[in-house]
Design an enzyme around this catalytic site. Structure first.
Site, short mmCIF file in Angstrom:
data_model
loop_
_atom_site.label_atom_id
_atom_site.label_comp_id
_atom_site.label_asym_id
_atom_site.label_seq_id
_atom_site.Cartn_x
_atom_site.Cartn_y
_atom_site.Cartn_z
N ASP A 475 -1.32 145.41 57.05
CA ASP A 475 -0.92 144.91 55.74
C ASP A 475 -0.80 143.38 55.75
OD1 ASP A 475 -0.18 145.03 53.08
OD2 ASP A 475 1.44 146.45 53.40
N ASP A 545 -1.78 148.89 45.39
CA ASP A 545 -0.45 149.49 45.42
C ASP A 545 -0.19 150.34 44.18
OD1 ASP A 545 0.32 148.55 47.88
OD2 ASP A 545 1.44 146.84 47.11
#
Length: 728
Positions: A475, A545
């Site tokens: 990430d 997301d």
């Protein structure tokens, strides 16, 4: 392939369905001739005769007069009569930067060019290397063109070489330059814009005189603008018309420009963002630009997309991973966030095993002092206060239940409340004495420094060596600010952005090579680094997301303009959705997620029995169609940005199978008679649609079509289509 005619000094490069022509004009300048539908090598002489129009009939005029402003060029010059944006700008020690790059030599080599320290096309049939030299300095330029017979993508890059003794500074280093002629029609530009949770929205605007510039100055490719631009000819649609794609295989700050000149021709070029860019080039040094993937399609946007999908699968993504069956994961993030312990995780693992998932991924919060987003980043050691028995206890429970184990890292970041920051505060990007700009309570590690990258490699490697980990989610949750490193002197701070990108590539290269059995998934706050450079290391990327069953249709549609569905990580999540608050049917969330590398991100222990049954059915469905996800051709049938429906179709390369997913957003009255014409089938074959109990020819399904189902808000449908086997 690549043909050179020594009499006309012309080059014709031909791939699967396109040709690209250029020649060395009488002044020794490399002039663009043609890019479009495939033509024969014998036509190169015609191109020179019909389109090889020197800007002046007298080559001496190039030395004395302004004569290049209208010439279609493969490399825009600076300060010598070409007033359009230059491709390469090099400033010498006396401050002068004017340039005119003339042909010196060329060679045609077999295979692809390898770029040291950067992602690149893994193969090619042939590569043309054209060497040019500046009239006013010792700077030389290699223009590289890689061609493959089975691809509609031409790979471009440049190498800048200081053949002299005196140092110079590169002020601009774009990877490619090409020009589209004035057809007296109207060109439009398509870009993929957006934001966090709204990535890669297709935006189409007309091109007119002046310069259109898209860019990222955030230190990576970004949520806000993808490193891709398409130029569409008048009348170009989803399946018809001409278009030209420009995709940078680069994960750093970039720029792509389209300049419409006074004579209406269009110069398109792009590469490393030249805003505050500077690179010191000592005598004998070379500088390589990132590669760019250029694509011509005579079959509209859909044809361009399918060409790019094949290119990324065959030429960029790791061949050991690209067609492997993807893990069906359960990720604990939206189920627990930071609040978990062994008991919570074990209960999710138990349910995952019962429902048919194969990999459990432990997300943020397993390391250091990490009970929220204000601490712990950089301390890549297990928090055994939270996880009794450490990772081995969780991994052991996964193995008992027949699941593999995956782990989340954010290796480029550091928290100020961390052991790493307390030991090495200077390792965070920033300027001593200036308050740092924070985002998500974290700073960015200075990956321009080798010792920082080395440290992160060792600490992440230790975790991967000591534990049975099969999957890593990598990430990156903030943009880069300050843009300063203490490791470089004042006159070299312009190197910062590109050096950071090289540091990221260095770490990705080393980790993926050191752990070849670990499947790496990319992520950057969702889809903030969804680009060809990242796909070189990560076979799939967390698309966004935003997992809402309606919004994801738009995000996945836009992403598919360039990138294959197999590269999109797509999860079913809980409702009300954590990003939008919307509630969509569980079946719809599963259907949309099946158009990619599918998985789940919710608390399985809170599902109803009906939802658990649907999960089992969704996983079984995915196993039936995952070959189409990995290898099939995508046809976009109903645009979610332009109507009440979304629909996409995957078709096998042999056209024996297809899979259709659709969604109706609103149950509007008088909106139930929408006809959907399928695409990509074989007109002469007969197909059966399982869910409709319908048998018809490919010609009928594509010509007459089918009615969209009558559905409630956000209702969805799937159709499995198979060729009917002939008997006797």
């Amino acid at each position: 392939m690549i043909y050179y005619n020594s009499q006309t000094k012309s080059f014709l490069l031909s791939g699967k369905n396109y040709s690209y022509g250029m020649y060395i004009n009488r002044a020794g300048l490399l002039q663009h001739l043609y890019w479009g539908k495939k033509i024969g090598a014998a036509d190169a002489a015609f191109l020179v005769a019909a389109h090889g129009l020197p800007a002046s009939p007298n080559p001496d005029d190039y030395n004395k007069e302004i004569a290049t402003d209208g010439m279609p060029s493969e490399c825009g010059s600076f300060g010598r009569g070409d007033f359009r944006p230059a491709t390469v700008v090099v400033r010498r020690k006396d401050g002068a930067a004017m340039s005119r790059f003339r042909y010196v030599s060329h060679k045609i080599v077999k295979g692809a060019l390898h770029l040291q320290g950067m992602p690149c096309a893994r193969k090619a049939d042939e590569t043309l290397i054209l060497t040019l030299k500046d009239d006013f300095s010792d700077i030389e330029l290699d223009l590289n063109y890689s061609v493959s017979e089975d691809s509609d993508v031409l790979v471009r890059s440049a190498v800048i070489r200081n053949a002299g003794k005196d140092a110079a500074e590169i002020a601009k280093a774009f990877s490619f330059c090409t020009e589209l002629p004035d057809t007296r029609g109207t060109y439009s530009a398509l870009r993929l814009a957006g934001s966090w949770a709204r990535e890669r929205t297709p935006v189409i605007t007309p091109l007119a005189e002046g310069t259109l510039r898209i860019e990222s100055a955030r230190g990576y490719s970004s949520h806000q603008m993808n490193p891709f631009l398409a130029v569409l000819s008048e009348g170009c649609g989803e399946e018809r018309g001409e278009c030209y794609g420009f995709n940078l295989l680069y994960s750093g700050s970039f720029a792509i420009t389209a300049d419409v000149s006074q004579n209406k021709s269009i110069r398109v070029q792009g590469g490393i963002n030249d805003y505050l860019f500077g690179w010191q080039l000592q005598g004998g040094d070379v500088f390589a630009t990132p590669q760019a993937a250029l694509c011509y399609s005579g079959e509209g946007l859909g044809g361009m997309s399918r060409a790019y999908h094949d290119f990324f699968r065959e030429y960029i993504i790791d061949p050991k991973r690209v067609y492997m069956r993807r893990p069906i994961v359960i990720n604990n993030w939206e189920a627990t966030y930071f609040d978990f312990d062994n008991e919570k995780l074990f209960s999710i693992i138990d349910e995952a095993a019962k429902l048919g998932m194969d990999t459990f991924v432990l997300d943020d919060g397993w390391f250091g002092k990490r009970d929220g987003d204000a601490s712990g980043l950089g301390d890549w050691f297990v928090n055994e206060r939270k996880l009794k028995g450490g990772l081995k206890a969780v991994i052991g429970h996964c193995k008992e239940k027949g699941l593999k184990f995956g782990l989340w890292f954010e290796p480029e970041m550091v928290s100020e409340d961390s052991d790493l920051y307390r030991a090495h505060p200077d390792w965070a990007i920033g300027k001593a004495g200036a308050e740092p700009c924070r985002s998500r309570n974290q700073l960015v590690l200075d990956f321009t420094r080798k010792e920082v990258v080395d440290y992160i490699f060792e600490t992440v490697s230790k975790i991967l060596r000591e534990n049975d980990i099969s999957y890593v989610k990598w990430d990156k949750n903030r943009d880069i600010t300050e843009n300063y490193t203490a490791s470089l002197p004042a006159d070299r701070q312009g190197e910062f952005w590109h050096r950071y990108a090289l540091g990221f590539y260095d770490l990705a290269e080393r980790l993926t090579k050191a752990f070849p059995n670990v499947f790496f998934e990319g992520c950057a706050g969702g889809g903030g680094r969804f680009d060809g450079g990242a796909l070189y290391y990560f076979p799939q990327i967390w698309t966004s997301d935003d997992t809402d069953g309606l919004e994801r249709t738009k995000i996945q549609w836009g992403t598919s303009v360039c990138y294959p569905v197999s590269s999109m990580s797509c999860h079913v999540s809980a409702c009300p959705n954590h990003q939008t608050g919307r509630t969509t049917p569980f079946a719809t969330r599963g259907a949309v997620a099946s158009l990619g590398a599918t998985g789940y991100e919710l608390d399985l222990t809170k599902l109803s029995e009906e939802e658990k049954m649907q999960v089992r059915e969704q996983i079984e469905n995915y196993k039936q169609i995952d070959e189409l996800v990995l290898k099939g051709d995508l046809y976009r049938l109903a645009d979610p940005f332009d109507g009440n429906y979304f629909c996409e179709m995957l078709v096998g390369k042999d056209k024996s199978k297809a899979y259709v997913v659709g969604e109706r957003f609103r149950a509007d009255p008088c909106d139930h008679d929408r006809v959907l014409k399928l695409r990509g089938l074989d007109e002469g074959k007969t197909y059966a649609i399982r869910e409709l109990n319908v048998t018809a020819s490919g010609a009928a399904l594509m010509g007459a079509g089918l009615f969209c189902p009558r559905l409630p808000d956000c209702g969805s449908w799937v159709w499995h289509i198979e060729e009917v086997n002939k008997k006797g």
